[in-house]
Design a protein around this motif. Structure first.
Motif, short mmCIF file in Angstrom:
data_model
loop_
_atom_site.label_atom_id
_atom_site.label_comp_id
_atom_site.label_asym_id
_atom_site.label_seq_id
_atom_site.Cartn_x
_atom_site.Cartn_y
_atom_site.Cartn_z
N ARG A 217 1.79 3.08 -2.40
CA ARG A 217 3.07 2.73 -1.76
C ARG A 217 3.87 1.73 -2.61
O ARG A 217 4.69 1.01 -2.09
CB ARG A 217 2.80 2.13 -0.38
N LEU A 218 3.59 1.69 -3.89
CA LEU A 218 4.28 0.78 -4.79
C LEU A 218 5.04 1.62 -5.82
O LEU A 218 4.48 2.56 -6.39
CB LEU A 218 3.25 -0.12 -5.49
N VAL A 219 6.33 1.29 -6.03
CA VAL A 219 7.18 2.10 -6.89
C VAL A 219 7.91 1.21 -7.88
O VAL A 219 8.64 0.30 -7.49
CB VAL A 219 8.21 2.87 -6.03
N ARG A 220 7.71 1.48 -9.18
CA ARG A 220 8.50 0.75 -10.19
C ARG A 220 9.58 1.70 -10.71
O ARG A 220 9.51 2.91 -10.50
CB ARG A 220 7.59 0.22 -11.31
N GLU B 17 -0.46 -9.94 -2.29
CA GLU B 17 0.89 -9.98 -1.70
C GLU B 17 1.36 -8.57 -1.34
O GLU B 17 2.00 -8.35 -0.29
CB GLU B 17 1.85 -10.66 -2.68
N TYR B 18 1.05 -7.61 -2.19
CA TYR B 18 1.37 -6.21 -1.89
C TYR B 18 0.68 -5.78 -0.59
O TYR B 18 1.32 -5.20 0.31
CB TYR B 18 0.93 -5.33 -3.06
N ARG B 19 -0.59 -6.14 -0.45
CA ARG B 19 -1.34 -5.76 0.77
C ARG B 19 -0.77 -6.49 1.99
O ARG B 19 -0.71 -5.93 3.08
CB ARG B 19 -2.83 -6.08 0.61
N ASN C 174 12.10 -4.49 -1.45
CA ASN C 174 11.95 -4.78 -2.87
C ASN C 174 11.12 -6.06 -2.98
O ASN C 174 11.48 -7.09 -2.44
CB ASN C 174 13.32 -4.96 -3.55
N GLY C 175 9.99 -5.97 -3.71
CA GLY C 175 9.04 -7.07 -3.72
C GLY C 175 8.74 -7.64 -5.10
O GLY C 175 7.70 -8.25 -5.30
#
Ligand SMILES: [Fe+2]
Length: 266
Positions: free
Chosen positions: A84-87, A51-53, A37-38
């Motif tokens: 690869r990002l999920v909200r 930051e995601y990368r 969780n970011g």
């Protein structure tokens, strides 16, 4: 298959912290999938594209978000292209980004689904109302390995969602409170469950917040500008799962490390 879920990462230094902790954990065995969780990685919460990368580069396969998803406005520049990002899925129709994603680990297709609670946490529609429809869509693709991040404040809402989905998904893991709970277990029908995985971020802090600032907020009863606590030492909290071929959990184990900036154990 083995899966690791890293609890709410707080502050940019949490990327280095997670990288050092992952190196330690991998000495005991590899993971087929790592989820983190970011939503609080940026200095004032949210998650910048850089930051995601960086998270992907240290071996995180999927990054989940919650109520702070939108705090760093850079999110709007890349969320629709971030596979690869999920909200949380239960935002209104038309919200940028995706509520779940699929990862091919080489052994299995794994779905990672994010949900947000609405008890004491958000004004979103209840995650209970739409989640079965989303799971039906996922299962229609033949997917049996499904991990749910329930980002919520109320323990009762999270525990209930665990039982609600027991046997239907591989795991229901809680985030948002930043405090790890001692209830990691396998539910009766085979879903792994934990109310909160805990935080990966500043150890001497109030759930990541500067301690003096937290004291001021509570003693004055007035809001003040958010400030993260000093990054080191850092606490790493993660939960490891073993899933069988049917997508059900056969083992759940929590991990906590307190590390200094050089990666040494405290
Ligand atoms: Fe949150």
């Amino acid at each position: 298959m083995r899966l690791l879920f890293i609890g709410d990462m707080v502050g940019p230094a949490s990327i280095d912290l997670a990288e050092m902790a992952l190196r330690r954990l991998r000495r005991e065995g590899s993971f087929d999938l790592v989820v983190a969780n970011g939503e609080n990685v940026s200095v004032r919460n949210g998650l910048a594209e850089s930051e995601y990368r960086a998270l992907l580069s240290i071996g995180v396969d999927v990054v989940t978000l919650g109520n702070h998803a939108w705090d760093n406005h850079d999110i709007y520049n890349y969320i629709d292209d971030a596979s690869r990002l999920v909200r949380p899925f239960n935002y209104p129709p038309g919200t940028p980004g995706q509520g779940w994603c699929l990862v091919d680990t080489g052994k299995h297709q794994v779905a990672v689904l994010a949900a947000m609670g609405n008890a004491l946490c958000s004004a979103l529609p209840s995650p209970f109302l739409g989640i079965e429809g989303v799971l039906a869509d996922i299962k229609a693709e033949g997917i049996r390995h499904i991990v749910v991040d329930i980002h919520a404040e109320a323990t009762s809402e999270k525990v209930t969602l665990g039982y609600f989905l027991d046997g239907q998904v591989s795991a229901v893991l809680g985030t948002h409170t930043h405090v790890p709970t001692a209830d990691a277990r396998l539910l009766p029908a085979g879903t792994a469950y934990q109310t909160d995985v805990g935080m990966t971020g500043p150890y001497e802090s109030v759930i990541g917040l500067d301690i003096d600032l937290a004291k001021t907020r509570f003693t004055t009863q007035r809001p003040s500008r958010y400030r993260q606590a000093p990054a080191w030492p850092g606490v790493f909290n993660a939960t490891a799962l073993t899933l069988n071929e049917a997508g059900l959990a056969v083992d759940i184990k929590t991990h906590q490390f307190i590390l200094n900036e050089e990666g040494g154990l405290l």
